[in-house]
Design a protein around this motif. Sequence first.
Motif, PDB file in Angstrom:
ATOM      1  N   UNK A  80       0.838  -1.212   0.000  1.00 29.26           N
ATOM      2  CA  UNK A  80       0.000   0.000   0.000  1.00 29.26           C
ATOM      3  C   UNK A  80       0.871   1.260   0.000  1.00 29.26           C
ATOM      4  N   UNK A  81       1.932   1.260   0.775  1.00 32.90           N
ATOM      5  CA  UNK A  81       2.848   2.406   0.810  1.00 32.90           C
ATOM      6  C   UNK A  81       3.563   2.543  -0.528  1.00 32.90           C
ATOM      7  N   UNK A  82       3.973   1.426  -1.095  1.00 35.56           N
ATOM      8  CA  UNK A  82       4.629   1.456  -2.399  1.00 35.56           C
ATOM      9  C   UNK A  82       3.715   2.090  -3.445  1.00 35.56           C
ATOM     10  N   UNK A  83       2.427   1.733  -3.431  1.00 35.49           N
ATOM     11  CA  UNK A  83       1.474   2.308  -4.392  1.00 35.49           C
ATOM     12  C   UNK A  83       1.356   3.818  -4.217  1.00 35.49           C
ATOM     13  N   UNK A  84       1.371   4.299  -2.977  1.00 34.31           N
ATOM     14  CA  UNK A  84       1.272   5.750  -2.741  1.00 34.31           C
ATOM     15  C   UNK A  84       2.531   6.482  -3.220  1.00 34.31           C
ATOM     16  N   UNK A  85       3.688   5.861  -3.046  1.00 31.75           N
ATOM     17  CA  UNK A  85       4.932   6.461  -3.549  1.00 31.75           C
ATOM     18  C   UNK A  85       4.910   6.493  -5.071  1.00 31.75           C
ATOM     19  N   UNK A  86       4.501   5.395  -5.697  1.00 30.77           N
ATOM     20  CA  UNK A  86       4.419   5.323  -7.157  1.00 30.77           C
ATOM     21  C   UNK A  86       3.425   6.360  -7.683  1.00 30.77           C
ATOM     22  N   UNK A  87       2.285   6.507  -7.020  1.00 32.77           N
ATOM     23  CA  UNK A  87       1.282   7.500  -7.419  1.00 32.77           C
ATOM     24  C   UNK A  87       1.887   8.907  -7.427  1.00 32.77           C
ATOM     25  N   UNK A  88       2.576   9.260  -6.352  1.00 32.15           N
ATOM     26  CA  UNK A  88       3.197  10.582  -6.261  1.00 32.15           C
ATOM     27  C   UNK A  88       4.298  10.737  -7.314  1.00 32.15           C
TER      28      UNK A  88
END
Length: 124
Positions: A80-88
């Motif tokens: 979930x954290x990885x997805x938020x970093x990728x999104x940003x």
Amino acid sequence: MATRSTKEVGDAAEAAALAHLQAHGLALVRRNYRVARGPSAPGGEVDLIVRDRDGTLVFVEVRARAAASHGGAAASVLPAKQRRVVYAARHFLTGLAKLPPCRFDVIAVEGERITWLRGAFDAG
């Protein structure tokens, strides 16, 4: 001795991570890049965006823990954290005229020890 807040610990870890990366020849592009997604959906944040010597743009997640127990700091960078970093990161890249090579690194700060995991995860 006063106890440091979570923010103070995080800020100190980011400063240590940045110093470590700069000592290895990477240059700071942006710190704490944040983007909102919507009122009910979390956005994303990249702790550090740096440029490697070869031109690669590196999106860095910094994690701090007092010790390496319970899997350590790096193990706390869950999908979930990885997805938020990728999104940003994707949002940041939309502002560039030309897309450079990119990668996602994690810097784990555990006490005084810094572990740099290059290519820790991908955008897939």
